[in-house]
Design an enzyme around this catalytic site. Structure first.
Site, short mmCIF file in Angstrom:
data_model
loop_
_atom_site.label_atom_id
_atom_site.label_comp_id
_atom_site.label_asym_id
_atom_site.label_seq_id
_atom_site.Cartn_x
_atom_site.Cartn_y
_atom_site.Cartn_z
N LYS A 1 -46.10 32.50 47.19
CA LYS A 1 -46.60 31.52 46.45
C LYS A 1 -48.27 31.47 46.72
CE LYS A 1 -46.43 26.28 46.70
NZ LYS A 1 -45.87 25.00 47.22
N SER B 1 -43.86 21.78 44.28
CA SER B 1 -45.12 22.47 43.84
C SER B 1 -44.66 23.70 43.63
CB SER B 1 -46.31 22.18 44.57
OG SER B 1 -45.96 22.64 46.06
N SER C 1 -41.22 20.60 48.12
CA SER C 1 -41.75 21.67 47.15
C SER C 1 -40.94 22.82 46.72
CB SER C 1 -43.21 21.81 47.49
OG SER C 1 -43.83 20.67 47.33
#
Lengths: 467, 433, 101
Positions: free
Chosen positions: B38, B113, B137
């Site tokens: 990420k 996210s 997330s």
């Protein structure tokens, strides 16, 4: 102005002498090239995290104990949030409502708290036109903030407090406490009120005092300014004042930023700092004898007076040297006198410090022994001392080799007396005729002739006895 | 093995690729396995932009601990994935670089996210990805994309190199196709890190050994607050079907209550923005990242931050600044932390009453259409079942449990602190059904 | 507690964000809507929560005073917006007489 009294509290920031910073391994060395002592953590790069320096904790605890504080088993770090280019994270890691220590006392002034925090970097405003240069070498250096109660009532008292504070912190070896290098910084909170009034007046904050005498002058200037305001019926405005040492005046800081809302909250990256009783006790037990205790002991144990004590206690190595010498020679008074006189003079001339002084306490004690037993005169001793410094040899050996021992042998003395008589017939005749006050002069001449070696007592006896 | 970037076509899930990526060592449990990271986790060879203009193109000069551990295990750090800006969002629509799309249905969000990481695994670009959790997330996008998503116990995995959003909640999480892969990856990244003072000094067990634990040894709690009347009936039916099958397989199922669960969203949306407002203060244009010059220093700060941060980040920074500000701290931040303690206590109480793990839906809905949710608070409600575990610090995993209208949904297992073994054991069991 | 336009201007300034006057009404509305949900917390009884939330936490680990400085993989200049002679440069502070904190 005597209708009014000054009320002052001091906030002193002290850099702890660790090798690395509070929250990262970047070095704390002073005077390095800009920004070399930085790393992802103290540069506040994304993703970096703080980890607290164990030695900083130890030094902070030591300082707090030396100031008579209660060190708390649990203390909490907090974020103090504000924007400034030399504050990389946009917050300072400090302590807020759960500080390391509270409730101490020094030089008659209460100490509210001692807490740990990190230093900010430096902003240099006049190196480049139109820009401010930022050096983050200092960002993250561990500090303790020492906050006093508003107990101080005069500029002189403030100065005494600061001098005592500096000395104690030197004694416990937690900081260089050098205002010039910035390892000790002072801010003051100042207010004025009518003498006898118990309520506090509005206080201002005074900053930018860079020497102890600057602190004294700044406090007096600000007090005078506030009294002038009050006397004309005005009200003191709460604001930050800056001391201008060059002009000798205080003036308001130009910054009119909103009064800071620091939005303190507990630092989520650092769990609570927990110190066991055993840990705190161990540091307490290892504390050196502090200046006040040492002064009292010197007075009692060695029978020294205040003046002597002040000179010897000022410096830890000097005090240690003195004690060793006193013990070895068995005579504290002569040790004190010799140190305050000849030794300090030699140190000043040679520019060294007492730890590296070539004459060690035992050797000095030997010399003092010779003087004490009358084997050498004071003048000769001075000569011997110089040679001891130069060659490192022992006092006795030098005295023998250079023939500096006092001569009490009558034959030798009579020889010198004879020479003096021959060279000074007029004075001799007058002395023989009864001018006894010339005896001193003649003794002096004999001392000179003998290069200080003659035993003056015996010479006096011989002269008086009618040689 | 190479990452299959072709499978990412049209989905906008990859922000950067490392074409030269190769294993750092020639052995290891993840040898030659491509892993996606990420974009808020620091890597040396690709930017770490956190989905934000303020860090666009910023290449970190140091590497996150979790990335170092993956490399030491032989993994190939293949790419950085798209995300909601600074991890603030539940749909990956708040990325400065455009929304990511769900591989199962590209008109829909992959969740957020960590939407890019979940989608990369779901699409088959990589078998394993790292994400981050603050309020759900990793688990929520895992549920939306039909993959496994794990959040460890707070402090189980190092945060050093994870760009902070809310420091008391953040954890690195794992996305994978199978429970076993996620257990392996978690094993590798977990463990004490001296660079993170909040990382726990507790040994890491062999998580994959949990596969062998018989389901009959598990007592599984069904917390009633996670099955509200308003819950989508199709999701409720799937979850209860899973519980029934677990019971048939020998597990004990028990009704339990976590009474303060309904307060989780308000608590979360005070604490997380508060910490974020402080964590994001370092983005000031002075030492790295975007700088927009203005007339003077304050103008520079404001122009940089206003240009560099998107609307959701701006909103949360303002909210966070407000709840910490003078006069409001006690009523908001302090109160929220106290209620948080009650939420944490709810879990303790249930886990101390003989319950090994809890089972709940991961999300209240399947993946929604891109652009469908515009109200900020409505978006926050996506986290309603996930954020309690973040607030309390408990480990949790989302496992695919089928589809609703053709869209994947997840079943969530929550375990006690450092009880990842029980969590994985239940996850393996659910996966096997 | 409702947030006013001035409140938002003030917190934006604290946070060094500039919010345009056009954007302000929407923002005030959004923030108030979010904060309205937080009102639920006012009614929660927290008397059972220990006064000292730190008491149950695992204490922080400390690190030794030494070891190697954490290195940067490439020089600061490479990712700094404006550096000269090793210094970070920023626009000159208007209040340059302010003292170093």
């Amino acid at each position: 102005m005597s209708d009014y009294e000054m009320v002052v509290g001091l906030e002193v920031h002290v850099q702890l002498k660790t090798r690395t910073k509070a929250f990262c391994n970047s070095p704390t060395t002073f005077g390095a090239e800009p920004n070399v002592n930085t790393c992802p953590i103290c540069l506040a790069l994304p993703g970096a995290l703080p980890v607290l320096n164990a030695h900083a904790v130890e030094l902070a605890v030591r300082a707090a104990l030396a100031l008579g504080c209660t060190v708390h088993g649990t203390s909490i770090f907090a974020r103090k949030n504000y924007f400034y280019p030399d504050l990389p994270k946009g917050y300072q890691i400090s302590q807020y409502d759960r500080p390391l220590a509270t409730g101490g006392r020094l030089a008659g002034v209460g100490i509210t708290r001692v807490h740990m925090e990190e230093d900010a970097g430096k902003s240099i405003h006049d190196r480049y036109t139109g820009a401010t240069a930022i050096d983050l070498n200092r960002a993250g250096v561990p500090l303790i903030e020492i906050v006093s109660e508003p107990d101080i009532r005069s500029a002189q008292e403030a100065r005494r407090y600061l001098q005592t504070l500096k000395q104690v912190l030197e004694y416990v070896d937690v900081s260089d406490v050098d205002m010039e290098k910035g390892s000790l910084r002072v801010d003051a909170n100042v207010s004025a009120r009518r003498t006898g009034e118990t309520k506090f007046g509005t206080k201002t904050e005074v900053k930018n005092m860079n020497t102890f005498s600057g602190v004294e002058k700044a406090l007096e200037a600000e007090f005078a300014r506030q009294v002038a305001v009050l006397e004309t019926g005005g009200r003191v405005v709460q604001q930050t004042m800056l001391w201008d040492g060059a002009k000798g005046e205080v003036r308001p800081a130009r910054s009119k930023e909103e009064s800071h809302d620091y939005r303190y909250f507990p630092e989520p990256d650092l769990p609570p700092l927990v110190l066991t009783d055993a840990y705190i006790d161990q540091i307490r037990r290892a504390l050196p004898e502090l200046p006040d205790a040492r002064r009292a002991r010197f007075r009692e144990q060695y029978g020294l007076g205040d003046q002597e004590i002040d000179e010897l206690v000022a410096d830890i190595p000097l005090a240690a040297y003195f004690e060793e010498t006193a013990k070895a020679s068995g005579n504290a008074k002569t040790a004190a006198n010799w140190m305050r006189g000849e030794l300090l003079a030699a140190l000043r001339a040679g520019g060294g410090d007492v730890q590296t002084f070539p004459v060690r306490p035992k050797a000095l004690a030997e010399l003092l022994g010779l003087v004490g037993e009358g084997a050498v005169s004071h003048t000769a001793a001075r000569t011997i001392f110089e040679k001891m410094i130069a060659t490192g040899e022992g006092a006795g050996r030098i005295a023998d080799r250079e023939g500096l021992r006092k001569v009490s042998d009558d034959a030798a003395l009579e020889q010198w007396i004879g020479e003096v008589r021959t060279e000074n017939p007029t004075e001799w005749a007058r002395f023989q005729a009864g001018e006894t006050k010339l005896q001193k002069v003649l003794v002096g001449l004999v001392m000179k002739k003998s290069k200080g070696k003659a035993d003056p007592q015996r010479v006096n006896q011989l002269l008086a006895g009618g040689v | 093995m190479k990452a299959d970037f072709a499978r990412a076509a049209g989905l906008n899930i990859i922000l950067a690729e490392d074409p030269e990526a190769r294993p750092s060592v020639d052995h290891g449990p993840l040898h030659d396995i491509p892993v996606a990271i990420k974009d808020n986790i620091a890597t040396l060879r690709m930017p770490t932009s956190c989905g934000s203009r303020i860090l666009e193109g910023y290449i970190s000069p140091y590497e996150a601990t979790v990335v170092s551990r993956l490399r030491a295990a032989g993994a190939v750090i293949a790419c950085k994935t798209n995300m909601d800006e600074f991890a603030m969002g539940s749909s990956t629509e708040h990325s400065a670089f455009g929304p990511a799309r769900n591989p199962v249905d590209p008109t829909r969000v992959p969740g957020g996210s960590s939407g890019g990481s979940a989608a990369a695994v779901a699409a088959g670009v990589v078998p394993i990805a790292l994400g981050s959790e603050t309020g759900g997330s990793v688990r929520q996008p895992a549920a939306f994309c039909g993959v496994v998503g794990v959040k460890p116990t707070y402090g189980r995995v190092s945060r050093f190199g994870l760009v902070a959003f809310a420091s008391s909640l953040d954890q690195v999480g794992v996305l994978a196709r199978t429970v076993d892969d996620s257990a392996l990856a978690m094993q590798i990244i977990a463990g004490r890190d001296p660079m993170d003072a909040t990382s726990a000094d507790i040994p890491v067990p062999e998580y994959r050994a949990a596969a062998a634990r018989p389901v009959s040894t598990l007592t599984i709690g069904r917390p009633r607050e996670y099955f509200p009347d308003a819950l989508d009936p199709a999701i409720r039916a799937r979850c209860d079907d899973v519980l029934a099958k677990l019971r048939d397989a020998g597990a004990t199922i028990r009704d339990v209550s976590l009474p303060h669960s309904g307060l989780a969203i308000p608590v979360y949306y005070i604490i997380a923005p508060a910490e974020a407002s402080s964590n994001l203060a370092r983005f000031d244009g002075v030492r790295y990242g975007l700088r927009v010059t203005g007339d003077g220093l304050t103008a520079m700060y404001e122009a940089t931050r206003s240009k560099g941060f998107g609307a959701e980040v701006t909103r949360r920074i303002l909210l966070g600044t407000y709840v910490l500000s003078a006069g409001y701290y006690d009523a908001y931040y302090k109160k929220a932390q106290q209620v948080r303690a009650l939420i944490t206590q709810d879990f303790h109480t249930v886990f101390n009453s003989g319950v090994d793990v809890l089972f709940t839906p991961t999300t209240p809905t399947p993946a929604f259409k891109i652009g469908a949710v515009s109200d900020p608070y409505e978006m926050y409600l996506n986290d309603i079942f996930t954020c309690t575990a973040n607030l309390a610090g408990n480990p949790a995993i989302s496992v695919p449990i089928g589809t609703v209208n053709g869209l994947p949904i997840g079943g969530q297992i929550i375990a006690p602190h450092f009880g990842e073994e029980a969590m994985f054991a239940a996850a393996y069991a659910v996966e096997r059904l | 507690m409702a947030v006013t336009f001035d409140d938002v201007r003030h917190i934006a300034s604290l946070a060094r964000l500039s919010v345009s006057e056009e954007r302000l009404p929407a923002l005030v509305g959004e923030l108030n809507a979010i904060l309205a949900h937080m009102e639920a917390l006012q009614r929660v009884d927290v008397s059972g929560v220990p006064a000292d939330l730190a008491a149950g936490m695992t204490p922080m680990p400390l690190r030794a005073d030494g070891g190697e400085q954490l290195r940067l993989a490439w020089p600061r200049e490479e990712f700094a917006p404006d550096m000269r002679d090793g210094f970070y440069l920023v626009p000159r502070l208007a209040t340059h007489e302010d003292v170093d904190e």
